[in-house]
Structure formats: structure tokens, C-alpha cells
Scaffold this motif. Structure first.
Motif, PDB file in Angstrom:
ATOM      1  N   TRP A 156       0.842  -1.207   0.000  1.00 51.61           N
ATOM      2  CA  TRP A 156       0.000   0.000   0.000  1.00 51.61           C
ATOM      3  C   TRP A 156       0.873   1.252   0.000  1.00 51.61           C
ATOM      4  CZ3 TRP A 156      -0.794   4.324   2.928  1.00 51.61           C
ATOM      5  CH2 TRP A 156      -1.993   5.015   2.751  1.00 51.61           C
ATOM      6  N   LEU A 157       1.893   1.285   0.846  1.00 55.72           N
ATOM      7  CA  LEU A 157       2.806   2.433   0.883  1.00 55.72           C
ATOM      8  C   LEU A 157       3.478   2.656  -0.469  1.00 55.72           C
ATOM      9  CD1 LEU A 157       4.474   1.743   4.332  1.00 55.72           C
ATOM     10  CD2 LEU A 157       3.294   3.868   3.736  1.00 55.72           C
ATOM     11  N   ALA A 158       3.911   1.568  -1.092  1.00 56.92           N
ATOM     12  CA  ALA A 158       4.575   1.678  -2.389  1.00 56.92           C
ATOM     13  C   ALA A 158       3.632   2.230  -3.452  1.00 56.92           C
ATOM     14  CB  ALA A 158       5.120   0.321  -2.809  1.00 56.92           C
ATOM     15  N   LEU A 159       2.415   1.712  -3.486  1.00 55.83           N
ATOM     16  CA  LEU A 159       1.452   2.176  -4.485  1.00 55.83           C
ATOM     17  C   LEU A 159       1.096   3.643  -4.281  1.00 55.83           C
ATOM     18  CD1 LEU A 159      -0.906  -0.932  -4.674  1.00 55.83           C
ATOM     19  CD2 LEU A 159       0.729  -0.166  -6.400  1.00 55.83           C
ATOM     20  N   GLU A 160       0.917   4.033  -3.024  1.00 52.87           N
ATOM     21  CA  GLU A 160       0.624   5.443  -2.754  1.00 52.87           C
ATOM     22  C   GLU A 160       1.813   6.322  -3.134  1.00 52.87           C
ATOM     23  OE1 GLU A 160      -2.362   6.899  -1.577  1.00 52.87           O
ATOM     24  OE2 GLU A 160      -2.975   4.902  -2.300  1.00 52.87           O
ATOM     25  N   GLY A 161       3.027   5.833  -2.884  1.00 56.91           N
ATOM     26  CA  GLY A 161       4.207   6.575  -3.283  1.00 56.91           C
ATOM     27  C   GLY A 161       4.311   6.722  -4.787  1.00 56.91           C
ATOM     28  N   LEU A 162       4.020   5.642  -5.505  1.00 58.36           N
ATOM     29  CA  LEU A 162       4.020   5.695  -6.967  1.00 58.36           C
ATOM     30  C   LEU A 162       2.983   6.684  -7.477  1.00 58.36           C
ATOM     31  CD1 LEU A 162       4.464   1.912  -7.717  1.00 58.36           C
ATOM     32  CD2 LEU A 162       5.873   3.720  -8.737  1.00 58.36           C
ATOM     33  N   ARG A 163       1.801   6.639  -6.912  1.00 60.20           N
ATOM     34  CA  ARG A 163       0.736   7.568  -7.346  1.00 60.20           C
ATOM     35  C   ARG A 163       1.141   9.019  -7.102  1.00 60.20           C
ATOM     36  NH1 ARG A 163      -2.815   3.425  -4.627  1.00 60.20           N
ATOM     37  NH2 ARG A 163      -3.703   2.187  -6.323  1.00 60.20           N
ATOM     38  N   ALA A 164       1.721   9.288  -5.930  1.00 60.36           N
ATOM     39  CA  ALA A 164       2.139  10.660  -5.622  1.00 60.36           C
ATOM     40  C   ALA A 164       3.262  11.105  -6.558  1.00 60.36           C
ATOM     41  CB  ALA A 164       2.594  10.753  -4.176  1.00 60.36           C
ATOM     42  N   GLY A 165       4.186  10.200  -6.855  1.00 68.09           N
ATOM     43  CA  GLY A 165       5.275  10.539  -7.760  1.00 68.09           C
ATOM     44  C   GLY A 165       4.789  10.812  -9.168  1.00 68.09           C
ATOM     45  N   LEU A 166       3.868   9.989  -9.656  1.00 69.81           N
ATOM     46  CA  LEU A 166       3.324  10.194 -10.994  1.00 69.81           C
ATOM     47  C   LEU A 166       2.500  11.470 -11.061  1.00 69.81           C
ATOM     48  CD1 LEU A 166       2.307   6.516 -11.795  1.00 69.81           C
ATOM     49  CD2 LEU A 166       4.089   7.849 -12.952  1.00 69.81           C
ATOM     50  N   ALA A 167       1.768  11.763  -9.976  1.00 69.70           N
ATOM     51  CA  ALA A 167       0.984  12.997  -9.948  1.00 69.70           C
ATOM     52  C   ALA A 167       1.889  14.226 -10.012  1.00 69.70           C
ATOM     53  CB  ALA A 167       0.126  13.040  -8.683  1.00 69.70           C
ATOM     54  N   GLY A 209       6.243  -4.256  -2.561  1.00 72.41           N
ATOM     55  CA  GLY A 209       6.463  -3.972  -1.147  1.00 72.41           C
ATOM     56  C   GLY A 209       7.885  -3.551  -0.842  1.00 72.41           C
ATOM     57  N   GLU A 210       8.833  -3.985  -1.668  1.00 73.26           N
ATOM     58  CA  GLU A 210      10.234  -3.624  -1.459  1.00 73.26           C
ATOM     59  C   GLU A 210      10.498  -2.150  -1.761  1.00 73.26           C
ATOM     60  OE1 GLU A 210      12.411  -6.360  -3.839  1.00 73.26           O
ATOM     61  OE2 GLU A 210      11.874  -8.105  -2.614  1.00 73.26           O
ATOM     62  N   LEU A 211       9.514  -1.467  -2.348  1.00 70.05           N
ATOM     63  CA  LEU A 211       9.652  -0.039  -2.630  1.00 70.05           C
ATOM     64  C   LEU A 211       9.230   0.816  -1.442  1.00 70.05           C
ATOM     65  CD1 LEU A 211       8.103   0.047  -6.225  1.00 70.05           C
ATOM     66  CD2 LEU A 211      10.534  -0.138  -5.610  1.00 70.05           C
ATOM     67  N   ALA A 212       8.584   0.217  -0.441  1.00 76.03           N
ATOM     68  CA  ALA A 212       8.074   0.979   0.701  1.00 76.03           C
ATOM     69  C   ALA A 212       9.166   1.770   1.424  1.00 76.03           C
ATOM     70  CB  ALA A 212       7.348   0.050   1.672  1.00 76.03           C
ATOM     71  N   PRO A 213      10.394   1.226   1.600  1.00 76.95           N
ATOM     72  CA  PRO A 213      11.417   2.026   2.284  1.00 76.95           C
ATOM     73  C   PRO A 213      11.731   3.350   1.606  1.00 76.95           C
ATOM     74  CG  PRO A 213      12.058  -0.282   2.253  1.00 76.95           C
ATOM     75  CD  PRO A 213      10.845  -0.163   1.374  1.00 76.95           C
ATOM     76  N   ALA A 214      11.506   3.443   0.291  1.00 73.19           N
ATOM     77  CA  ALA A 214      11.720   4.720  -0.388  1.00 73.19           C
ATOM     78  C   ALA A 214      10.733   5.762   0.126  1.00 73.19           C
ATOM     79  CB  ALA A 214      11.566   4.543  -1.898  1.00 73.19           C
ATOM     80  N   VAL A 215       9.517   5.318   0.422  1.00 72.65           N
ATOM     81  CA  VAL A 215       8.488   6.235   0.926  1.00 72.65           C
ATOM     82  C   VAL A 215       8.784   6.638   2.362  1.00 72.65           C
ATOM     83  CG1 VAL A 215       6.018   6.538   1.339  1.00 72.65           C
ATOM     84  CG2 VAL A 215       6.809   5.187  -0.629  1.00 72.65           C
ATOM     85  N   THR A 216       9.096   5.668   3.209  1.00 70.71           N
ATOM     86  CA  THR A 216       9.347   5.991   4.610  1.00 70.71           C
ATOM     87  C   THR A 216      10.627   6.816   4.771  1.00 70.71           C
ATOM     88  OG1 THR A 216      10.401   3.820   4.911  1.00 70.71           O
ATOM     89  CG2 THR A 216       8.076   3.999   5.476  1.00 70.71           C
ATOM     90  N   ALA A 217      11.635   6.555   3.931  1.00 70.40           N
ATOM     91  CA  ALA A 217      12.857   7.358   3.994  1.00 70.40           C
ATOM     92  C   ALA A 217      12.578   8.798   3.599  1.00 70.40           C
ATOM     93  CB  ALA A 217      13.929   6.754   3.088  1.00 70.40           C
ATOM     94  N   ALA A 218      11.764   8.986   2.560  1.00 68.42           N
ATOM     95  CA  ALA A 218      11.414  10.346   2.142  1.00 68.42           C
ATOM     96  C   ALA A 218      10.655  11.072   3.248  1.00 68.42           C
ATOM     97  CB  ALA A 218      10.577  10.293   0.862  1.00 68.42           C
ATOM     98  N   ALA A 219       9.758  10.353   3.926  1.00 65.81           N
ATOM     99  CA  ALA A 219       9.019  10.962   5.028  1.00 65.81           C
ATOM    100  C   ALA A 219       9.967  11.377   6.145  1.00 65.81           C
ATOM    101  CB  ALA A 219       7.978   9.980   5.556  1.00 65.81           C
TER     102      ALA A 219
END
Length: 326
Positions: A156-167, A209-219
Motif C-alpha cells: 500500500w505504501l509503495a502504491l501510494e508513493g508511486l501515485r504521488a510521484g506520478l501525480a 512492497g520492497e519499494l516501501a522504504p523509499a516512501v518511509t525514507a522520504a518521510a
């Protein structure tokens, strides 16, 4: 001298782990294998077999007295298939009888406490909350898979991160570093939205799911979009827990899964639990030891063996052990 051995196996979408344990709660062997998705077209029994063989290396299989397998999806209409997969792996090794098959929720709870009643919140590749009574799941919330739920999970975190990045790339959203961070992990150009979309669509859920750390690190570095995603993830997880176990003070709360091991989502969930008046949550150890703890209890092992196993597993992992529950 021969000794009784119990086995605990925990299989999820990302990895499969198996522990061999003595009757007094001492670890004797450990095996690891890739994830075993019981709903995929692959051969999940092969992953279970690999983990089993690793745990039994150097041990006499004739000494195995009991085994508990926790398989993701076993309690959501997939019980018969999960049992068949477990038995297939068991038979390939030539072990007599068969394992007891339960779901990964009961195993996660048993990975944090030796008690039989309380709540568990899991956020790894997927996410689910449950109320456990007498060692069995009484009620649950979410755990519906990445397409329909698993809110607050790594996927879920990864997908939300992808959506925010694409937006951000196409002008719908504000500036964020998420597309750059995720593109780097997917090894595509940061400013190429088409390449980012193509790469994301080739990923399996566990890989997403392995992309989630990119989101948490950015936060953690103050990216506003990532901070909103992390806060939303924590609130969704707390909402699931509140729905599954409304009384937070009735028994311990166990936190399990990679997202809740540490980091901004885990911190926000712990803060939310404090606001609800819950006691300090217990941190789950490796699920293989939780499954082994259930096997110890079912095999008639000495009282306290399960709690001793959790303390040893926690110490080996460099953390303070869970509270033993009489």
C-alpha cells in the motif's frame, strides 16, 4: 540421546521460515526459503520443503513430535488448499503424519506473547488486524490483499508513493522526491513517467512492497507527500485494529511485520496506541518461532517453554524479549 523436536513454519508472500525447537524451547535448527503464495500458480510446496530441510539439517526427522505451519490465506477460504500444500511438502521429506495448519495471524500473535488472548496488528507485505481469544482468531479486519485492501502495508505504501510521484510528474500533485527515489529502486529514469509505469506493472506484489522504504525514507527527510502517506498508513492500521479489537486494554497488543518493526509508521502506530490507552505493544519475533511456540503448547511441552523460546529469539535478535504471560 534422542530428543523431541517440534517444528514451526511461517510462510508469507515474501519469505518462508522454519524453526526446529527442543521441548524446553531451545532453537535447534532454522531454514529459510522464498515466499509461498498459496494462491499463485507456482509450486509453494517447494518453498515449504526447502525451509523444512534447512531446519532439519543435522537432526533426525524421526524425533519430530509435532509441527505447526502458519500459511498466509489459510483462514480466508484457502484452508483446504493450504493444508494440501503443507502436506505435500511434509510428504516430500518423508515425515510421518502431518503438520497442523493455521493462518499467519495466529502465528504472528504467538510470536509476541505466550498468552492466548489479546490483539495483533500485522503490516508487512500485506496488512491485517485481529482479536485473538484462546489462541484462535476471533475477529479480524482487512487482510483482503493488495488489490482490495491491506491498507497501511508495504505494498500500500509503495502504491501510494508511486501515485504521488506520478501525480507530481504530470502536474496533478505537488513537488516530491518520491518519483526520483522509486525510479532509482526500479532502475528507470526519474523523469520518465511511462518508464516508471511500465516498471511498476512488471512487479509482483511482494516486489512492490520492497519499494516501501523509499516512501518511509522520504518521510523521514521531510518530504511532505511522503509524510502524508505515512500518517495515512498509520491511521488506517489503527482503524483496522480498532475495528477488530475495540477494547485495546483487554490483553496485550502484538505488532508484527516489517512496517511495524521500526520507522515512521511504527512510531505513529505506537503513539496512536498510547492515545487509545493501550499498554506498551509487544514486538513479535520471527514468525517461525511463534509457530514453534504453538507447536510446543500442542505437544504437551513444559509450561513456560513457549515464553522461554520467545525470550531466546528476541535476545538473539538483539532486542528485549516480549513479556511472558502466565
Amino acid at each position: 540421546m534422542a530428543q523431541r523436536v517440534v517444528l514451526g513454519l511461517d510462510a508469507g508472500g515474501t519469505s518462508t521460515r522454519c524453526a526446529a525447537v527442543s521441548a524446553d524451547g531451545a532453537a535447534l535448527g532454522y531454514g529459510r526459503a522464498p515466499g509461498a503464495n498459496t494462491f499463485s500458480g507456482d509450486d509453494p510446496a517447494a518453498a515449504l520443503e526447502q525451509a523444512l530441510r534447512g531446519a532439519l539439517a543435522g537432526l533426525d526427522s524421526a524425533d519430530v513430535a509435532h509441527a505447526v505451519f502458519g500459511l498466509a490465506g489459510a483462514s480466508t477460504g484457502g484452508g483446504a488448499r493450504a493444508a494440501g500444500i503443507a502436506q505435500a511438502a511434509w510428504d516430500r521429506i518423508g515425515l510421518p503424519g502431518g503438520p497442523v495448519v493455521t493462518d499467519d495471524i495466529a502465528v504472528a500473535f504467538a510470536s509476541g506473547t505466550s498468552g492466548g488472548t489479546g490483539a495483533v496488528l500485522i503490516a508487512g507485505t500485506g496488512a491485517v488486524a485481529a482479536r485473538v481469544t484462546g489462541g484462535a482468531v476471533q475477529s479480524r479486519c482487512d487482510g483482503h490483499g493488495w488489490l482490495l485492501g491491506d491498507e497501511g502495508s508495504a505494498v500500500w505504501l509503495a502504491l501510494e508513493g508511486l501515485r504521488a510521484g506520478l501525480a507530481a510528474l504530470d502536474g496533478r500533485g505537488g513537488p516530491t522526491s518520491l518519483h526520483t527515489r522509486i525510479a532509482a529502486r526500479l532502475e528507470v529514469p526519474a523523469g520518465d513517467s511511462a518508464a516508471l509505469v511500465r516498471a511498476a506493472h512488471t512487479c509482483r506484489p511482494a516486489e512492490l512492497g520492497e519499494l516501501a522504504p523509499a516512501v518511509t525514507a522520504a518521510a523521514g527527510e521531510g518530504d511532505a507527500a511522503a509524510e502524508r502517506i505515512v500518517a495515512d498508513a498509520a491511521q488506517r492500521l489503527l482503524c483496522s485494529l480498532a475495528a477488530a479489537a475495540p477494547d485495546a486494554a483487554d490483553g496485550p497488543v502484538v505488532l508484527a511485520g516489517s512496517i511495524l518493526e521500526g520507522g515512521p509508521v511504527a512510531d505513529a502506530v505506537r503513539a496512536g496506541l498510547r492515545e487509545r490507552g493501550a499498554g506498551a505493544p509487544l514486538r513479535a519475533v520471527d514468525g517461525a518461532f511463534g509457530a514453534a511456540g504453538l507447536a510446543l503448547r500442542a505437544s504437551g511441552a513444559p509450561r513456560g517453554a513457549h515464553a522461554a523460546l520467545l525470550r531466546r529469539a528476541a535476545a538473539a535478535d538483539g532486542r528485549s524479549g516480549p513479556r511472558p504471560v502466565p
